[in-house]
Design an enzyme around this catalytic site. Structure first.
Site, PDB file in Angstrom:
ATOM      1  N   GLU A 186     -15.561  59.805 101.909  1.00  0.00           N
ATOM      2  CA  GLU A 186     -16.933  59.510 101.470  1.00  0.00           C
ATOM      3  C   GLU A 186     -17.679  60.830 101.281  1.00  0.00           C
ATOM      4  O   GLU A 186     -17.587  61.719 102.117  1.00  0.00           O
ATOM      5  CB  GLU A 186     -17.624  58.649 102.539  1.00  0.00           C
ATOM      6  CG  GLU A 186     -19.099  58.389 102.288  1.00  0.00           C
ATOM      7  CD  GLU A 186     -19.745  57.617 103.448  1.00  0.00           C
ATOM      8  OE1 GLU A 186     -19.023  57.053 104.292  1.00  0.00           O
ATOM      9  OE2 GLU A 186     -20.987  57.621 103.515  1.00  0.00           O
TER      10      GLU A 186
ATOM     11  N   GLU B 288     -28.630  61.179 101.261  1.00  0.00           N
ATOM     12  CA  GLU B 288     -29.144  60.166 102.180  1.00  0.00           C
ATOM     13  C   GLU B 288     -30.548  60.664 102.450  1.00  0.00           C
ATOM     14  O   GLU B 288     -30.719  61.774 102.963  1.00  0.00           O
ATOM     15  CB  GLU B 288     -28.315  60.095 103.450  1.00  0.00           C
ATOM     16  CG  GLU B 288     -26.927  59.533 103.198  1.00  0.00           C
ATOM     17  CD  GLU B 288     -26.205  59.219 104.484  1.00  0.00           C
ATOM     18  OE1 GLU B 288     -26.161  58.044 104.875  1.00  0.00           O
ATOM     19  OE2 GLU B 288     -25.703  60.164 105.099  1.00  0.00           O
TER      20      GLU B 288
END
Ligand SMILES: *[C@@H]1O[C@H](CO)[C@@H](O)[C@H](O)[C@H]1NC(C)=O
Length: 335
Positions: free
Chosen positions: A170, A175
Protein backbone atom coordinates in the site's frame (compact mmCIF):
# COMPACT_ATOMS: atom_id res chain seq x y z
CA UNK A 1 -46.74 -19.57 -31.37
CA UNK A 2 -44.60 -22.65 -31.72
CA UNK A 3 -42.95 -24.09 -28.65
CA UNK A 4 -39.62 -23.59 -30.35
CA UNK A 5 -40.18 -19.87 -30.57
CA UNK A 6 -41.26 -19.79 -26.94
CA UNK A 7 -38.09 -21.67 -26.00
CA UNK A 8 -35.92 -19.19 -27.93
CA UNK A 9 -37.71 -16.32 -26.26
CA UNK A 10 -37.14 -17.80 -22.82
CA UNK A 11 -33.46 -18.41 -23.43
CA UNK A 12 -33.20 -14.93 -24.82
CA UNK A 13 -34.69 -13.35 -21.72
CA UNK A 14 -32.60 -15.55 -19.46
CA UNK A 15 -29.49 -14.43 -21.28
CA UNK A 16 -30.62 -10.83 -21.13
CA UNK A 17 -31.26 -11.27 -17.41
CA UNK A 18 -27.75 -12.57 -16.87
CA UNK A 19 -26.25 -9.75 -18.90
CA UNK A 20 -28.19 -7.14 -16.97
CA UNK A 21 -27.19 -8.66 -13.62
CA UNK A 22 -23.52 -8.36 -14.54
CA UNK A 23 -23.49 -4.96 -16.16
CA UNK A 24 -26.28 -2.93 -14.58
CA UNK A 25 -24.14 -1.34 -11.90
CA UNK A 26 -23.84 2.26 -13.04
CA UNK A 27 -20.35 3.46 -12.28
CA UNK A 28 -20.16 7.24 -12.03
CA UNK A 29 -17.83 8.52 -14.75
CA UNK A 30 -14.60 10.15 -13.54
CA UNK A 31 -12.37 11.41 -16.36
CA UNK A 32 -8.63 11.05 -15.75
CA UNK A 33 -5.48 11.58 -17.84
CA UNK A 34 -2.52 9.40 -18.71
CA UNK A 35 0.50 11.45 -19.74
CA UNK A 36 3.79 10.99 -21.55
CA UNK A 37 6.58 13.47 -22.16
CA UNK A 38 6.32 13.03 -25.91
CA UNK A 39 2.55 12.75 -26.36
CA UNK A 40 1.11 14.97 -23.65
CA UNK A 41 -1.95 13.91 -21.65
CA UNK A 42 -4.66 11.62 -23.07
CA UNK A 43 -8.10 11.58 -21.47
CA UNK A 44 -9.11 8.22 -20.00
CA UNK A 45 -12.78 7.21 -19.82
CA UNK A 46 -12.52 5.94 -16.28
CA UNK A 47 -15.18 5.63 -13.59
CA UNK A 48 -15.40 4.86 -9.89
CA UNK A 49 -16.76 1.78 -8.16
CA UNK A 50 -17.76 1.53 -4.49
CA UNK A 51 -16.20 -1.18 -2.39
CA UNK A 52 -18.35 -4.32 -2.31
CA UNK A 53 -18.99 -3.91 1.40
CA UNK A 54 -20.64 -0.53 1.05
CA UNK A 55 -24.28 -0.68 2.11
CA UNK A 56 -25.87 -0.95 -1.32
CA UNK A 57 -23.64 -3.82 -2.38
CA UNK A 58 -24.91 -6.23 0.24
CA UNK A 59 -26.49 -9.14 -1.59
CA UNK A 60 -26.89 -7.14 -4.75
CA UNK A 61 -23.49 -7.01 -6.41
CA UNK A 62 -23.81 -5.51 -9.84
CA UNK A 63 -27.07 -3.66 -9.28
CA UNK A 64 -26.08 -0.33 -7.77
CA UNK A 65 -27.33 2.79 -9.53
CA UNK A 66 -26.09 6.37 -9.64
CA UNK A 67 -28.68 7.13 -6.95
CA UNK A 68 -27.13 4.49 -4.74
CA UNK A 69 -23.75 6.15 -5.16
CA UNK A 70 -25.22 9.52 -4.15
CA UNK A 71 -26.91 7.83 -1.19
CA UNK A 72 -23.50 6.51 -0.20
CA UNK A 73 -22.02 10.02 -0.37
CA UNK A 74 -20.25 9.68 -3.74
CA UNK A 75 -20.85 11.98 -6.70
CA UNK A 76 -18.77 12.82 -9.76
CA UNK A 77 -18.75 15.65 -12.28
CA UNK A 78 -16.31 15.64 -15.18
CA UNK A 79 -12.91 14.96 -13.66
CA UNK A 80 -13.95 15.54 -10.03
CA UNK A 81 -15.21 13.17 -7.39
CA UNK A 82 -16.65 14.33 -4.08
CA UNK A 83 -17.10 12.01 -1.12
CA UNK A 84 -19.28 12.94 1.86
CA UNK A 85 -18.73 11.26 5.19
CA UNK A 86 -22.35 11.72 6.31
CA UNK A 87 -25.56 11.36 4.33
CA UNK A 88 -29.22 11.99 5.04
CA UNK A 89 -31.27 8.81 5.08
CA UNK A 90 -34.59 8.05 6.70
CA UNK A 91 -34.76 11.59 8.10
CA UNK A 92 -31.47 11.22 9.97
CA UNK A 93 -27.81 11.91 9.34
CA UNK A 94 -25.87 8.66 9.03
CA UNK A 95 -22.24 7.78 8.35
CA UNK A 96 -21.61 6.63 4.78
CA UNK A 97 -17.80 6.78 4.93
CA UNK A 98 -17.41 5.58 1.32
CA UNK A 99 -14.38 3.88 -0.22
CA UNK A 100 -14.07 3.79 -4.00
CA UNK A 101 -11.65 2.50 -6.66
CA UNK A 102 -10.74 3.73 -10.13
CA UNK A 103 -12.23 1.48 -12.82
CA UNK A 104 -11.24 1.30 -16.49
CA UNK A 105 -13.48 1.08 -19.55
CA UNK A 106 -12.76 -2.67 -19.68
CA UNK A 107 -14.49 -3.20 -16.31
CA UNK A 108 -11.20 -3.85 -14.55
CA UNK A 109 -9.36 -1.67 -12.08
CA UNK A 110 -6.89 0.71 -13.66
CA UNK A 111 -3.39 -0.54 -12.84
CA UNK A 112 -1.16 2.48 -12.45
CA UNK A 113 2.47 1.55 -13.09
CA UNK A 114 4.28 4.33 -11.32
CA UNK A 115 7.93 3.36 -10.96
CA UNK A 116 9.92 6.32 -12.30
CA UNK A 117 6.59 8.04 -12.94
CA UNK A 118 4.47 10.65 -11.19
CA UNK A 119 0.87 11.03 -10.07
CA UNK A 120 -0.86 14.36 -9.60
CA UNK A 121 -4.25 15.33 -8.21
CA UNK A 122 -6.08 18.52 -7.31
CA UNK A 123 -7.50 18.37 -3.81
CA UNK A 124 -9.97 20.32 -1.71
CA UNK A 125 -9.57 19.56 1.99
CA UNK A 126 -11.33 22.70 3.21
CA UNK A 127 -14.29 20.68 4.56
CA UNK A 128 -12.27 17.88 6.14
CA UNK A 129 -11.93 18.68 9.86
CA UNK A 130 -9.68 17.35 12.62
CA UNK A 131 -10.11 13.62 13.15
CA UNK A 132 -11.14 12.95 9.55
CA UNK A 133 -9.04 11.28 6.89
CA UNK A 134 -9.63 12.02 3.21
CA UNK A 135 -7.42 9.29 1.76
CA UNK A 136 -5.98 9.07 -1.75
CA UNK A 137 -3.81 5.97 -2.05
CA UNK A 138 -2.67 2.93 -3.98
CA UNK A 139 -3.19 -0.73 -3.09
CA UNK A 140 -1.79 -3.69 -4.98
CA UNK A 141 -5.19 -5.23 -5.74
CA UNK A 142 -5.70 -7.55 -8.69
CA UNK A 143 -6.98 -5.79 -11.80
CA UNK A 144 -9.98 -8.11 -12.04
CA UNK A 145 -10.73 -7.81 -8.31
CA UNK A 146 -10.07 -11.54 -7.94
CA UNK A 147 -12.56 -12.29 -10.67
CA UNK A 148 -15.42 -13.75 -8.64
CA UNK A 149 -18.77 -12.28 -7.55
CA UNK A 150 -18.72 -9.58 -10.19
CA UNK A 151 -15.00 -8.83 -9.82
CA UNK A 152 -13.70 -5.30 -10.08
CA UNK A 153 -16.98 -3.98 -11.52
CA UNK A 154 -18.64 -4.94 -8.22
CA UNK A 155 -15.88 -3.50 -6.03
CA UNK A 156 -14.35 -6.88 -5.09
CA UNK A 157 -10.81 -7.71 -4.06
CA UNK A 158 -9.73 -4.96 -1.65
CA UNK A 159 -6.47 -5.43 0.17
CA UNK A 160 -4.07 -3.17 2.06
CA UNK A 161 -1.03 -3.22 4.32
CA UNK A 162 -3.24 -3.46 7.44
CA UNK A 163 -4.30 -6.79 5.89
CA UNK A 164 -7.93 -5.74 5.50
CA UNK A 165 -9.26 -8.16 2.89
CA UNK A 166 -5.79 -9.62 2.58
CA UNK A 167 -2.24 -8.30 2.94
CA UNK A 168 -0.81 -6.29 0.07
CA UNK A 169 1.52 -3.40 -0.66
CA UNK A 170 0.00 0.00 0.00
CA UNK A 171 1.26 3.47 -0.88
CA UNK A 172 -0.57 6.25 0.92
CA UNK A 173 -0.20 9.30 -1.30
CA UNK A 174 -2.38 11.45 0.94
CA UNK A 175 -3.95 10.77 4.30
CA UNK A 176 -5.10 14.20 5.30
CA UNK A 177 -7.53 16.74 6.61
CA UNK A 178 -7.38 20.55 6.65
CA UNK A 179 -4.90 20.49 9.56
CA UNK A 180 -2.44 17.69 8.85
CA UNK A 181 -1.19 15.34 6.17
CA UNK A 182 0.97 12.25 5.80
CA UNK A 183 2.49 10.43 2.83
CA UNK A 184 3.35 6.84 3.76
CA UNK A 185 4.76 3.81 1.93
CA UNK A 186 3.64 0.51 3.51
CA UNK A 187 5.64 -2.25 1.80
CA UNK A 188 4.94 -5.94 2.46
CA UNK A 189 6.97 -9.12 2.17
CA UNK A 190 4.36 -11.79 1.61
CA UNK A 191 1.87 -11.51 4.47
CA UNK A 192 4.22 -9.46 6.56
CA UNK A 193 3.48 -5.76 6.09
CA UNK A 194 4.99 -2.55 7.45
CA UNK A 195 1.77 -1.51 9.18
CA UNK A 196 3.23 1.72 10.59
CA UNK A 197 5.02 2.53 7.36
CA UNK A 198 7.71 5.13 6.86
CA UNK A 199 5.62 8.24 6.56
CA UNK A 200 6.39 11.90 6.09
CA UNK A 201 4.24 14.45 7.91
CA UNK A 202 5.43 18.07 7.52
CA UNK A 203 4.03 19.12 10.93
CA UNK A 204 5.80 16.24 12.70
CA UNK A 205 8.97 17.24 10.85
CA UNK A 206 8.81 20.75 12.29
CA UNK A 207 6.99 22.54 9.45
CA UNK A 208 4.15 23.66 11.68
CA UNK A 209 2.61 26.17 9.29
CA UNK A 210 3.17 24.32 6.05
CA UNK A 211 -0.06 22.34 5.49
CA UNK A 212 -2.52 24.53 7.36
CA UNK A 213 -5.47 26.87 7.04
CA UNK A 214 -3.74 30.00 5.73
CA UNK A 215 -0.43 28.11 5.64
CA UNK A 216 2.29 27.84 2.99
CA UNK A 217 -0.08 25.36 1.40
CA UNK A 218 -3.42 26.97 2.28
CA UNK A 219 -5.82 24.10 2.93
CA UNK A 220 -8.83 26.42 2.92
CA UNK A 221 -8.47 26.47 -0.89
CA UNK A 222 -7.78 23.87 -3.60
CA UNK A 223 -4.26 23.02 -4.75
CA UNK A 224 -2.36 20.44 -6.79
CA UNK A 225 -0.35 17.62 -5.21
CA UNK A 226 2.39 15.99 -7.30
CA UNK A 227 4.08 12.81 -6.10
CA UNK A 228 7.10 11.44 -7.95
CA UNK A 229 8.43 7.89 -7.62
CA UNK A 230 12.02 8.43 -8.65
CA UNK A 231 14.37 5.66 -9.76
CA UNK A 232 14.71 3.58 -12.90
CA UNK A 233 14.65 -0.12 -11.99
CA UNK A 234 14.82 0.54 -8.25
CA UNK A 235 12.81 3.12 -6.35
CA UNK A 236 15.26 5.45 -4.63
CA UNK A 237 13.12 8.40 -3.58
CA UNK A 238 9.54 9.58 -3.30
CA UNK A 239 9.21 13.34 -3.62
CA UNK A 240 6.31 15.69 -3.08
CA UNK A 241 5.51 19.06 -4.64
CA UNK A 242 2.50 21.31 -4.06
CA UNK A 243 1.24 23.89 -6.54
CA UNK A 244 -1.20 26.60 -5.46
CA UNK A 245 -1.91 29.82 -7.37
CA UNK A 246 1.09 29.08 -9.57
CA UNK A 247 3.41 28.88 -6.55
CA UNK A 248 5.38 25.67 -6.09
CA UNK A 249 6.40 24.29 -2.67
CA UNK A 250 8.39 21.14 -1.99
CA UNK A 251 7.96 19.13 1.18
CA UNK A 252 8.33 15.47 1.90
CA UNK A 253 11.09 13.42 0.32
CA UNK A 254 11.27 9.81 1.49
CA UNK A 255 14.46 7.95 0.62
CA UNK A 256 14.46 4.95 2.93
CA UNK A 257 11.95 2.59 4.50
CA UNK A 258 12.07 -0.40 6.88
CA UNK A 259 14.07 -3.07 5.05
CA UNK A 260 12.46 -5.91 7.00
CA UNK A 261 9.33 -5.50 4.88
CA UNK A 262 11.06 -4.95 1.55
CA UNK A 263 11.83 -1.29 2.05
CA UNK A 264 11.53 1.37 -0.58
CA UNK A 265 12.79 -1.11 -3.18
CA UNK A 266 9.89 -3.46 -2.43
CA UNK A 267 7.45 -0.56 -2.66
CA UNK A 268 9.01 0.32 -6.00
CA UNK A 269 8.54 -3.21 -7.32
CA UNK A 270 4.85 -3.05 -6.47
CA UNK A 271 4.59 0.36 -8.14
CA UNK A 272 6.32 -1.11 -11.19
CA UNK A 273 3.82 -3.99 -11.37
CA UNK A 274 0.95 -1.55 -11.10
CA UNK A 275 -1.35 -0.58 -8.24
CA UNK A 276 -5.03 0.38 -7.94
CA UNK A 277 -6.11 3.89 -6.96
CA UNK A 278 -8.38 3.95 -3.90
CA UNK A 279 -10.10 6.97 -2.35
CA UNK A 280 -11.99 7.14 0.92
CA UNK A 281 -13.16 9.37 3.73
CA UNK A 282 -13.25 7.97 7.24
CA UNK A 283 -12.77 8.67 10.94
CA UNK A 284 -11.36 6.68 13.75
CA UNK A 285 -13.27 5.57 16.85
CA UNK A 286 -10.17 3.86 18.29
CA UNK A 287 -7.56 6.63 18.07
CA UNK A 288 -9.43 9.72 16.79
CA UNK A 289 -6.80 9.89 13.99
CA UNK A 290 -4.25 11.18 16.54
CA UNK A 291 -1.45 9.39 14.62
CA UNK A 292 -2.20 11.84 11.79
CA UNK A 293 -3.14 15.15 13.36
CA UNK A 294 -2.65 15.38 17.16
CA UNK A 295 0.26 15.76 19.55
CA UNK A 296 3.50 15.86 17.60
CA UNK A 297 1.62 15.11 14.36
CA UNK A 298 -0.72 18.07 14.15
CA UNK A 299 -2.65 20.76 16.01
CA UNK A 300 -5.86 18.77 16.62
CA UNK A 301 -7.15 17.60 20.00
CA UNK A 302 -8.79 14.29 20.76
CA UNK A 303 -12.09 15.72 22.02
CA UNK A 304 -12.90 17.45 18.71
CA UNK A 305 -11.84 14.40 16.70
CA UNK A 306 -14.15 11.67 17.94
CA UNK A 307 -16.66 10.38 15.38
CA UNK A 308 -19.58 11.73 17.45
CA UNK A 309 -18.00 15.19 17.82
CA UNK A 310 -17.33 15.34 14.08
CA UNK A 311 -20.86 14.21 13.23
CA UNK A 312 -22.43 16.91 15.42
CA UNK A 313 -19.96 19.73 14.65
CA UNK A 314 -19.13 18.97 11.00
CA UNK A 315 -22.07 17.12 9.41
CA UNK A 316 -21.02 18.50 6.01
CA UNK A 317 -17.58 16.80 6.05
CA UNK A 318 -16.47 16.05 2.50
CA UNK A 319 -13.39 15.89 0.28
CA UNK A 320 -12.98 16.50 -3.46
CA UNK A 321 -10.31 14.94 -5.68
CA UNK A 322 -10.06 16.09 -9.30
CA UNK A 323 -7.80 16.34 -12.34
CA UNK A 324 -6.06 13.00 -11.69
CA UNK A 325 -3.07 12.58 -14.01
CA UNK A 326 -0.27 10.03 -14.11
CA UNK A 327 2.71 9.33 -16.33
CA UNK A 328 6.29 10.35 -17.07
CA UNK A 329 8.10 12.54 -14.54
CA UNK A 330 7.30 16.15 -15.35
CA UNK A 331 4.49 15.33 -17.79
CA UNK A 332 1.38 15.73 -15.64
CA UNK A 333 1.56 19.42 -14.78
CA UNK A 334 2.38 20.84 -18.19
CA UNK A 335 -0.13 23.23 -19.68
C1 LIG B 1 -13.04 7.85 -24.58
O1 LIG B 1 -14.29 7.87 -25.21
C2 LIG B 1 -14.32 8.67 -26.39
C3 LIG B 1 -15.76 8.73 -26.85
O2 LIG B 1 -16.31 7.47 -26.90
C4 LIG B 1 -13.36 8.08 -27.41
O3 LIG B 1 -13.35 8.85 -28.58
C5 LIG B 1 -11.97 8.02 -26.83
O4 LIG B 1 -11.09 7.37 -27.72
C6 LIG B 1 -11.96 7.27 -25.49
N1 LIG B 1 -10.65 7.42 -24.89
C7 LIG B 1 -9.84 6.39 -24.64
C8 LIG B 1 -8.52 6.71 -24.06
O5 LIG B 1 -10.13 5.24 -24.87
Amino acid sequence: MSSKLLYVGLVGSLLTGVTVAQSSEQHPSLLTWKCTTSGGCVQQNTSVVLDKDSKYAQGSAGSRTADDYAAMGVSTSGDAVTMYHYVQSGGALNPASPRIYLLGEDGKYVLMSLLNQELSVDVDYSAVPCGENGAFYLSEMEADGGGSSGGAAAGQGYCDAQCQGFCCNEMDILEANAKATAMTPHPCTGNSCDKSGCGYNPYASGQRNFWATGGTVDTSKPFTVVTQFVGSGTLTQITRTYIQNGKQSNSGAISSCNGAFGGLAGMGQALGRGMVLAMSIWNDAAQSMSWLDAGNNGPCNLAESTPSAIQSQHPDTHVTFSNIRWGDIGSTTKG
